[in-house]
Design an enzyme around this catalytic site. Sequence first.
Site, mmCIF file in Angstrom:
data_model
loop_
_atom_site.group_PDB
_atom_site.id
_atom_site.type_symbol
_atom_site.label_atom_id
_atom_site.label_comp_id
_atom_site.label_asym_id
_atom_site.label_seq_id
_atom_site.Cartn_x
_atom_site.Cartn_y
_atom_site.Cartn_z
ATOM 1 N N GLU A 1 -2.556 -7.113 -3.282
ATOM 2 C CA GLU A 1 -1.545 -6.193 -3.821
ATOM 3 C C GLU A 1 -0.441 -6.015 -2.774
ATOM 4 O O GLU A 1 -0.730 -5.978 -1.564
ATOM 5 C CB GLU A 1 -2.252 -4.850 -4.080
ATOM 6 C CG GLU A 1 -1.417 -3.749 -4.681
ATOM 7 C CD GLU A 1 -2.211 -2.434 -4.800
ATOM 8 O OE1 GLU A 1 -3.286 -2.306 -4.165
ATOM 9 O OE2 GLU A 1 -1.747 -1.530 -5.524
ATOM 10 N N LYS B 1 0.858 -2.440 -12.871
ATOM 11 C CA LYS B 1 -0.372 -1.647 -12.679
ATOM 12 C C LYS B 1 -0.365 -0.408 -13.561
ATOM 13 O O LYS B 1 0.538 0.427 -13.482
ATOM 14 C CB LYS B 1 -0.459 -1.249 -11.193
ATOM 15 C CG LYS B 1 -1.760 -0.573 -10.777
ATOM 16 C CD LYS B 1 -1.745 -0.377 -9.247
ATOM 17 C CE LYS B 1 -3.041 0.219 -8.712
ATOM 18 N NZ LYS B 1 -3.000 0.347 -7.226
ATOM 19 N N CYS C 1 -5.886 -3.532 -8.114
ATOM 20 C CA CYS C 1 -6.586 -2.548 -7.283
ATOM 21 C C CYS C 1 -7.285 -1.461 -8.098
ATOM 22 O O CYS C 1 -8.245 -1.743 -8.786
ATOM 23 C CB CYS C 1 -5.613 -1.984 -6.245
ATOM 24 S SG CYS C 1 -6.445 -1.272 -4.784
ATOM 25 N N VAL D 1 -8.799 0.946 0.075
ATOM 26 C CA VAL D 1 -9.035 1.784 1.257
ATOM 27 C C VAL D 1 -10.466 2.332 1.254
ATOM 28 O O VAL D 1 -10.981 2.735 2.289
ATOM 29 C CB VAL D 1 -8.024 2.946 1.336
ATOM 30 C CG1 VAL D 1 -6.626 2.405 1.614
ATOM 31 C CG2 VAL D 1 -8.010 3.798 0.067
#
Lengths: 266, 266
Positions: free
Chosen positions: B39, B110, B143, B170
């Site tokens: 991404e 997205k 993501c 993350v």
Amino acid sequence: MIRAGYFQFKPQFGEKEKNLNQVLSGLCKAEADLIVLPELPFTGYYFKDRHEVMRLSENPKDSPIVDALTALCRKNNFFIVTGFAERAKDKCYNSALLIGPKGLLHTYRKLHLFNLEKRWFDPGNIPLSVQNVRGVRIGMMVCFDWIFPEVSRVLALLGADLLCHPSNLVLGYCQQAMITRCLENSVYAITCNRYGADSRRLGEIRFTGKSQIVAPKGILINRAPSGKNDLFIAPLDVSLSRNKRMTSLNHLFKDRKPARYKKISE
Amino acid sequence: MIRAGYFQFKPQFGEKEKNLNQVLSGLCKAEADLIVLPELPFTGYYFKDRHEVMRLSENPKDSPIVDALTALCRKNNFFIVTGFAERAKDKCYNSALLIGPKGLLHTYRKLHLFNLEKRWFDPGNIPLSVQNVRGVRIGMMVCFDWIFPEVSRVLALLGADLLCHPSNLVLGYCQQAMITRCLENSVYAITCNRYGADSRRLGEIRFTGKSQIVAPKGILINRAPSGKNDLFIAPLDVSLSRNKRMTSLNHLFKDRKPARYKKISE
């Protein structure tokens, strides 16, 4: 806070009274609000044919097993979610029952039948729904329902805090997948799986144990061994399942885009 | 059979040309049909504000990056799915582009923005869809879309063989959840995650690497380390993703009960 858990054990095929006695003695001293039992814990699993299911299944409204479980719930002041071979006239269902001190409260009929169950049972014909147990909203699903993300999603969208999931698992995929279910929906799940084997003339089916409780965010609270009786009860904090926030700006349900998901219910 | 994989690397925030050069040199000798990039691999991730996104984003139809990637696809005769900060007049999207030897083929914007992305980007406004790459049907997602089971489900129902999943992860949840996605949908998935950190005056965001390829039935083909460049390409047999059978009597899609799933698209 609800004290909830599972009782993993090994039923013997066709031995309804022995299996009931295992449950009654296994739970006689249990202190809990809610206990989940495996799928089909009284009849066993590996039926010869539909005829045998019809013979072994019972109408829950006229069932010595349901009566005995109700008496147990009354004595111990808790609720039980149990698998149940349900007879309804000329139909039979692989069901889960919610039983409390006052008797049968709800029946869920397994929607997604696994393998030979398609020959033995009729598919479920009752909508997914959520039941209130002492202020906690429980959603019932049975075994193979786990592989369809729609089942736990619908239950969670209906408000379920806790998925009660009686199982007779033969494969090894489910336990990890239920962690994903709890993460994606921010709910608790209790998967109660039987262990041991049903050995019949037809062959043998082995079950994999490893019953488990998973918390929101996919945290594994406990997993049973694969081949031993296990009664496990934990306090579950439903404020966690009612918090659908993933970050300060993300909410698992409010962030959904249902208009983009039409294909799923077509 | 398609040779597909990922190129995991560490972009530097705002250094579009350097990041492009990392990709061009990383892929210069790659032999593949399809390669997935992370991404936002050219701009980096940790924007100061929307203004900065507007400044760094590009219209893919007028983009030196897309031109360079097209030239690379032509030279190496492959396709790329890459994250892309997409400018569209006064809007900007966290997009994924499918680029081939003839240029830009599809843009996915997205749908489910993560955390501060809600301040930086507009949410996607293009339906989920499946693209044909050399006879293989690919579905693009970005993501955080992973946590919504509806995204991969819709793509799989539309016929996707392979989920292409550029990421800047993350947290540590996604990799295991993608195994469930591949199991429940019987599809392949390539998650390409960046590594390293975006360190800015505002603070720092670290990314977790561990890009991976998962096969139908949830089989992990390969997982990258958490902090190293990794180009990995594997032959993927799409006859596996087109087989939705779990047992001789179970089919993951035909067994679905869409009438019971209405709540999901309401």
